[in-house]
Scaffold this active site. Structure first.
Site, short mmCIF file in Angstrom:
data_model
loop_
_atom_site.label_atom_id
_atom_site.label_comp_id
_atom_site.label_asym_id
_atom_site.label_seq_id
_atom_site.Cartn_x
_atom_site.Cartn_y
_atom_site.Cartn_z
N ARG A 276 0.85 -1.18 0.00
CA ARG A 276 0.00 0.00 0.00
C ARG A 276 0.89 1.23 0.00
O ARG A 276 1.93 1.27 0.67
CB ARG A 276 -0.92 0.04 1.23
CG ARG A 276 -2.04 -0.99 1.22
CD ARG A 276 -3.05 -0.72 0.11
NE ARG A 276 -4.18 -1.62 0.17
CZ ARG A 276 -4.24 -2.82 -0.36
NH1 ARG A 276 -3.17 -3.30 -1.00
NH2 ARG A 276 -5.33 -3.56 -0.28
N GLU B 150 -4.95 7.19 -5.38
CA GLU B 150 -5.17 6.37 -6.57
C GLU B 150 -6.51 6.73 -7.20
O GLU B 150 -7.50 6.91 -6.48
CB GLU B 150 -5.13 4.88 -6.21
CG GLU B 150 -3.78 4.43 -5.71
CD GLU B 150 -3.71 2.93 -5.44
OE1 GLU B 150 -4.73 2.23 -5.65
OE2 GLU B 150 -2.64 2.46 -5.01
N HIS C 88 -1.55 -0.25 -9.78
CA HIS C 88 -2.13 -1.17 -8.80
C HIS C 88 -2.60 -2.47 -9.48
O HIS C 88 -3.76 -2.86 -9.42
CB HIS C 88 -3.29 -0.53 -8.03
CG HIS C 88 -3.50 -1.14 -6.68
ND1 HIS C 88 -3.95 -0.41 -5.59
CD2 HIS C 88 -3.30 -2.39 -6.22
CE1 HIS C 88 -4.03 -1.21 -4.54
NE2 HIS C 88 -3.64 -2.42 -4.90
#
Length: 320
Positions: free
Chosen positions: A238, A267, A286
Site C-alpha cells: 500500500r 489512486e 495497482h
C-alpha cells in the site's frame, strides 16, 4: 416486488457484469456499474444515495462515517478481500449496515513483485519500448539478481511466498517486521535482520505488510537513507506504508538506484504527479491483485453474498 438497487463501484475494466452470474439476481436486484472513481466524497454521496447495496473494489472508494451518514438507504456493503482499511467498520455497525467480503483462491501479487524486480534489473519493458520505437539496439546493461540480497519487509503469507520465488532465482533473503522473530525466519528458510540491517544490507527491498495505523509511514526517510546507492525499493503493498515524499527525493537525487511502485497514497495516481517524470521509477497502476481470474472470484462471491442476504440467509463471509 420492488427491486433493490446495487452499485458496483470502480469497475475500471468494465468486467463486473460479465464476470459473474448477475442475472440470477435480476428478480430482486437492479445492478448499476460505476467505471470511474468519484471525484470527492460529496460526489460519491450524490451518486450512491439511492442504493441499497454497494459492491466496493478494494480501497478505491473510502467509506468514512461522514459518507455512511449520507447514504440513508444503504443496508449491505460488500468489499473484495476480507479486510478493507477504507471502511469505517464502527460507523457501518452503528448504521446497521451489514459488511461482507470475498476470498482469493491464490494471490497474484508476488509474481507481479518479481516482475517489477526483473524490470528494474533487466529493463525488459524499457528495451521493448525502444525496439518498437525503431531504436537500433540495446542501451541498458542489466544487473544479475542471482546472489543479490532481497530484504522482505513483512514475512506473512505473501512475504513468505515472495521469499520462495526469490530463492528460486538464487537470491539470498533476509526479513524484518515489527513482530517477526528469528525462529519464524528460520522456519521460512530466510535470515533474520533488524530493520536497520535490512535496509543497509539489501540490494532490493520489497514490502509486504498490511496497511494499518501502525504501518503507515513504516518505511521512513531514515530507512531510505540507509539503502545502498545501487539498491532498489519495490512496493506492491500500500502506498502510505512508504514516506512518498522521501522516496521522491531519494529518486530525484539518485540516492538509490530505482524503485518499482504499484501502489500510491492517492489512486489513481494524478497525471501531474512528479513520480511520472522519473526515469528510475517503474510505475504500474495497482496491478497486484488485478487479474481476470481474481476479479471473477470477487464478483462471483459478491453475487453469492447478495443472493444469500436477499434470501434471508447469513452472509457467507461476514466481516466483523
Amino acid at each position: 416486488m420492488t427491486r433493490l438497487r446495487c452499485a458496483i463501484l470502480d469497475d475500471y475494466f468494465n468486467l463486473a457484469l460479465d464476470a459473474a452470474d448477475w442475472p440470477k439476481l435480476s428478480d430482486r436486484v437492479d445492478a448499476t456499474v460505476f467505471s470511474h472513481p468519484f471525484a470527492s466524497e460529496q460526489a460519491a454521496a450524490s451518486a450512491l444515495a439511492d442504493f441499497d447495496i454497494i459492491c466496493a473494489m478494494r480501497e478505491r472508494t473510502s467509506f468514512p462515517k461522514s459518507l455512511f451518514d449520507k447514504l440513508p438507504k444503504l443496508k449491505l456493503l460488500l468489499t473484495s478481500g476480507m479486510r478493507n482499511a477504507a471502511i469505517d467498520m464502527e460507523a457501518a455497525k452503528a448504521k446497521g449496515v451489514a459488511i461482507g467480503g470475498t476470498q482469493y483462491s491464490r494471490d497474484p501479487t508476488a509474481p507481479l513483485t518479481m516482475g517489477l524486480i526483473l524490470e528494474l534489473t533487466r529493463g525488459i519493458g524499457r528495451e521493448n519500448a525502444r525496439m518498437h520505437a525503431g531504436e537500433p539496439w540495446q542501451t541498458f546493461s542489466g544487473v544479475e539478481i542471482e546472489g543479490l540480497t532481497l530484504g522482505v519487509v513483512g514475512l506473512g503469507k505473501l512475504g513468505t511466498k515472495m521469499a520462495g520465488i526469490a530463492k528460486a532465482f538464487g537470491m539470498n533473503v533476509i526479513a524484518w517486521s515489527p513482530n517477526l522473530t528469528p525462529e519464524k525466519c528460520a522456519a521460512a528458510g530466510v535470515g533474520y535482520a533488524t530493520k536497520e540491517e535490512l535496509f543497509a544490507k539489501a540490494d532490493i527491498v520489497t514490502i509486504h505488510v498490511v496497511l494499518s495505523e501502525r504501518s503507515r509511514g513504516l518505511v521512513s526517510r531514515a530507512d531510505l537513507a540507509r539503502m545502498k546507492p545501487t539498491a532498489f525499493l519495490v512496493n506492491t503493498a500500500r502506498g502510505p506504508i512508504v514516506d512518498e515524499q522521501a522516496l521522491l527525493e531519494a529518486l530525484q537525487q539518485r540516492k538509490i538506484a530505482g524503485a518499482g511502485i504499484d501502489v500510491f497514497s492517492v489512486e489513481p495516481l494524478p497525471v501531474d504527479h512528479p513520480f511520472r517524470k522519473l526515469d528510475n521509477l517503474v510505475l504500474t497502476p495497482h496491478l497486484g491483485y488485478a487479474t481476470e481470474d481474481g476479479l471473477r472470484i470477487h464478483y462471483g462471491q459478491m453475487v453469492e453474498a447478495i443472493d444469500a442476504w436477499t434470501s434471508g440467509s447469513e452472509l457467507p463471509r461476514k466481516l466483523a
